[in-house]
Design an enzyme around this catalytic site. Sequence first.
Site: not given
Length: 257
Positions: A55, A57, A59-60, A130
């Site tokens: 996804h 975000h 932090d990914h 997540d």
Amino acid sequence: MKAFEVVPVRAFSDNYIWTLRDGERAAVVDPGDARPVIEYLDREGLSLVAIVNTHHHADHVGGNAELLKRWRVPVFGPKDPRIPEVTRALGDGDRITLPHFDIDFEVMEIPGHTRTHIAFYGGGMLFCGDTLFAAGCGRLFEGTPQQMHDSLTRLAQVPDSTRVYCGHEYTLSNIKFAKAAEPGNRALPDLEARAAAQRELDQPTLPSTIGQEKASNPFLRVREPEIVANASRYAAKELHDPVSVLAAIRDWKNNFK
Ligand SMILES: [Zn+2]
């Protein structure tokens, strides 16, 4: 499928960048930061063959661009313009073969945490970003309780032995909440003791398994009478359907100390 192992490369405070590797090459799932990945690959003498994103975000996916400067590799991810580096945009039911490792993954669209979140399932492994955590689930940033319920229900249908690689180390705090939601669940104290011992040694509590999640995760157990009763108490009204129960315990957990 060749012989390989899956190791967690840590990033930020509690992200895991799951790294499939053999003696020569590696593929990374959700590299939020390039630096720890580059350090790990250099230290181990590995070259990158693919990036996988669940996804959008930061932090990914925040490390995608930097990794691509060094290794020109395919980037498998959701159909979402918010991840411009994706070279192979995937939707529900698509199948990919991870280069070099020859692992076949099936793609599942699992909206809830975000609108375009996907999971990769194959080789006895589930990379679910997540959406599903050990004893928990992601926050509903872009999706509805109905979507999250449908996504979790779908993930729970893969075999119990499937190893679940989640994006964050949240297990201990999730178990704390799970015990409040379902105090009578006798799987939880054992799980908590094991996770606490692992964290004490600075080891990851992951991967989990689907079997473990079905036995312990309140968000997969929204039909359990004890969870329905406690969710109803939290919501101050009688809840009857699993989606309302999930919505109530998700909200409860957001406010849980
Ligand atoms: Zn996220």
